[in-house]
Design a protein around this motif. Structure first.
Motif, PDB file in Angstrom:
ATOM      1  N   GLN A  65      -1.848   0.713  -8.063  1.00  0.00           N
ATOM      2  CA  GLN A  65      -2.521   0.411  -6.842  1.00  0.00           C
ATOM      3  C   GLN A  65      -3.715   0.194  -6.634  1.00  0.00           C
ATOM      4  O   GLN A  65      -4.498  -0.653  -6.031  1.00  0.00           O
ATOM      5  CB  GLN A  65      -1.639   1.059  -5.634  1.00  0.00           C
ATOM      6  CG  GLN A  65      -0.312   1.266  -5.401  1.00  0.00           C
ATOM      7  CD  GLN A  65       0.034   2.259  -4.449  1.00  0.00           C
ATOM      8  OE1 GLN A  65      -0.181   3.272  -4.435  1.00  0.00           O
ATOM      9  NE2 GLN A  65       0.621   1.694  -3.254  1.00  0.00           N
ATOM     10  N   ALA A  66      -4.552   0.975  -7.212  1.00  0.00           N
ATOM     11  CA  ALA A  66      -6.105   0.992  -6.859  1.00  0.00           C
ATOM     12  C   ALA A  66      -6.444  -0.426  -7.686  1.00  0.00           C
ATOM     13  O   ALA A  66      -7.501  -0.871  -7.386  1.00  0.00           O
ATOM     14  CB  ALA A  66      -6.578   2.202  -7.618  1.00  0.00           C
ATOM     15  N   LEU A  67      -5.889  -0.571  -9.065  1.00  0.00           N
ATOM     16  CA  LEU A  67      -6.182  -1.717  -9.600  1.00  0.00           C
ATOM     17  C   LEU A  67      -6.128  -3.057  -8.914  1.00  0.00           C
ATOM     18  O   LEU A  67      -6.833  -3.825  -8.889  1.00  0.00           O
ATOM     19  CB  LEU A  67      -5.350  -1.792 -11.009  1.00  0.00           C
ATOM     20  CG  LEU A  67      -5.983  -1.134 -12.288  1.00  0.00           C
ATOM     21  CD1 LEU A  67      -5.050  -1.185 -13.588  1.00  0.00           C
ATOM     22  CD2 LEU A  67      -7.336  -1.367 -12.673  1.00  0.00           C
ATOM     23  N   VAL A  68      -4.755  -3.165  -8.407  1.00  0.00           N
ATOM     24  CA  VAL A  68      -4.571  -4.268  -7.394  1.00  0.00           C
ATOM     25  C   VAL A  68      -5.427  -4.457  -6.117  1.00  0.00           C
ATOM     26  O   VAL A  68      -5.910  -5.387  -5.901  1.00  0.00           O
ATOM     27  CB  VAL A  68      -3.154  -4.196  -7.047  1.00  0.00           C
ATOM     28  CG1 VAL A  68      -2.763  -5.339  -6.076  1.00  0.00           C
ATOM     29  CG2 VAL A  68      -2.350  -4.110  -8.074  1.00  0.00           C
ATOM     30  N   ALA A  69      -5.813  -3.306  -5.677  1.00  0.00           N
ATOM     31  CA  ALA A  69      -6.698  -3.232  -4.667  1.00  0.00           C
ATOM     32  C   ALA A  69      -8.265  -3.532  -5.010  1.00  0.00           C
ATOM     33  O   ALA A  69      -8.821  -4.155  -4.293  1.00  0.00           O
ATOM     34  CB  ALA A  69      -6.825  -1.848  -3.884  1.00  0.00           C
ATOM     35  N   THR A  70      -8.609  -3.328  -6.217  1.00  0.00           N
ATOM     36  CA  THR A  70      -9.918  -3.666  -6.579  1.00  0.00           C
ATOM     37  C   THR A  70     -10.044  -5.126  -7.211  1.00  0.00           C
ATOM     38  O   THR A  70     -10.910  -5.770  -7.027  1.00  0.00           O
ATOM     39  CB  THR A  70     -10.247  -2.710  -7.714  1.00  0.00           C
ATOM     40  OG1 THR A  70     -10.353  -1.270  -7.035  1.00  0.00           O
ATOM     41  CG2 THR A  70     -11.738  -2.997  -8.319  1.00  0.00           C
ATOM     42  N   LEU A 109       0.805  -1.129   0.013  1.00  0.00           N
ATOM     43  CA  LEU A 109      -0.013  -0.197   0.142  1.00  0.00           C
ATOM     44  C   LEU A 109       0.847   1.274  -0.272  1.00  0.00           C
ATOM     45  O   LEU A 109       0.339   2.291  -0.107  1.00  0.00           O
ATOM     46  CB  LEU A 109      -0.736  -0.054   1.313  1.00  0.00           C
ATOM     47  CG  LEU A 109      -1.889  -1.296   1.278  1.00  0.00           C
ATOM     48  CD1 LEU A 109      -2.703  -1.011   2.367  1.00  0.00           C
ATOM     49  CD2 LEU A 109      -2.922  -1.295   0.087  1.00  0.00           C
ATOM     50  N   ASN A 110       2.284   1.018   0.074  1.00  0.00           N
ATOM     51  CA  ASN A 110       3.162   2.217   0.199  1.00  0.00           C
ATOM     52  C   ASN A 110       3.367   2.433  -1.300  1.00  0.00           C
ATOM     53  O   ASN A 110       4.163   1.664  -2.210  1.00  0.00           O
ATOM     54  CB  ASN A 110       4.330   1.736   1.138  1.00  0.00           C
ATOM     55  CG  ASN A 110       5.199   2.999   1.049  1.00  0.00           C
ATOM     56  OD1 ASN A 110       5.710   3.538  -0.001  1.00  0.00           O
ATOM     57  ND2 ASN A 110       6.003   3.063   2.272  1.00  0.00           N
ATOM     58  N   PRO A 111       3.051   3.676  -1.704  1.00  0.00           N
ATOM     59  CA  PRO A 111       3.588   3.880  -3.140  1.00  0.00           C
ATOM     60  C   PRO A 111       4.993   3.759  -3.579  1.00  0.00           C
ATOM     61  O   PRO A 111       5.237   3.098  -4.725  1.00  0.00           O
ATOM     62  CB  PRO A 111       3.074   5.427  -3.414  1.00  0.00           C
ATOM     63  CG  PRO A 111       2.133   5.744  -2.316  1.00  0.00           C
ATOM     64  CD  PRO A 111       2.548   4.804  -1.252  1.00  0.00           C
ATOM     65  N   ALA A 112       5.984   4.007  -2.589  1.00  0.00           N
ATOM     66  CA  ALA A 112       7.311   4.000  -3.001  1.00  0.00           C
ATOM     67  C   ALA A 112       7.692   2.555  -3.195  1.00  0.00           C
ATOM     68  O   ALA A 112       8.382   2.208  -4.105  1.00  0.00           O
ATOM     69  CB  ALA A 112       8.067   4.595  -1.868  1.00  0.00           C
TER      70      ALA A 112
END
Length: 236
Positions: free
Chosen positions: A105-110, A62-65
């Motif tokens: 990240q949004a794609l992976v979360a969804t 969840l950390n963008p870096a």
């Protein structure tokens, strides 16, 4: 129109072919390393499982870096045997935007594992072709996903079997330097990874992952045994 394999129109693999594919899977050798972008140094892992686990954890972070480091490591691993690989990794790191990482990240979360087209639509540098898009999906879920690159695409050059059986890679639209993530090739890729699971279920009791089967074919091709890979794929 995509024509799917029909199990009644081809002969099953022989014991020799099964053993050949099994040996190729077990002798698959790709550099077992990833990169630590904090210390700017490679990390040598004991095996591919360790590499997969580490890169997957970064890709799902969840950390963008850290997610960015995961995507960079997909490129680092994929280009590890190519001289200009480090340049491609730098191009990604220097040009990918925070918004693109957030979209990823949004794609992976969804979705858990996005499809090729969803990943491609983000427009991240170095992630325009099926080769590295599929590598990212493979690291997210190596059980059900695998790689499709130009090496594996060479299988499609085999003639269709005498029975008329027609399988996924024979229908792939590929060019000399890339496999484009079109809607059509999205279907081919999904059929290819399902075929790899089918081969595992049918000949290995479901004990192998899609990526393991794919790596067996890749090793045969890289070992200059393309005809053998083609024959096994056609019969499986």
């Amino acid at each position: 129109m995509l024509v799917e394999r029909t199990r009644e129109t081809h002969m099953p693999l022989t014991t020799t072919q099964i053993n050949t594919l099994c040996t190729a899977i077990n002798t698959y050798a790709f550099p077992t390393r990833y990169y630590n972008f904090v210390t700017n140094s490679p990390v040598y892992a004991p095996n591919m499982t360790a590499v997969e686990t580490k890169i997957q954890s970064m890709l799902k972070s969840l950390n963008p870096a850290i997610a960015k480091q995961g995507l960079a490591n997909v490129l680092y691993w994929g280009y590890s045997q190519i001289g200009y690989g480090s340049k491609r990794v730098r191009l990604f790191c220097n040009n990918v935007t925070p918004n693109q990482i957030a979209q990823y990240q949004a794609l992976v979360a969804t979705h858990g594992v996005p499809c090729l087209r969803q990943m491609s639509a983000i427009g991240m540098p170095q992630y325009s072709g099926v080769s590295f898009l599929s590598k990212a999906l493979m690291f997210l879920n190596p059980i059900d996903y695998c790689v499709l690159d130009l090496q594996l695409a060479r299988i499609r050059l085999a003639a269709r079997s005498a029975t008329g059986a027609c399988v996924a890679l024979y229908q792939l639209h590929a060019y000399k330097t890339t496999i484009r993530p079109t809607f059509y090739n999205q279907r081919i890729y999904d059929a290819w990874r399902i075929e790899c699971r089918y081969i595992s279920d049918t000949y290995f009791g479901g004990t192998l992952r899609a990526v393991d089967i794919e790596r067996g074919f890749f090793h045969l091709i890289q070992s200059k045994r393309l005809a053998t890979a083609q024959a096994i794929y056609a019969a499986a």
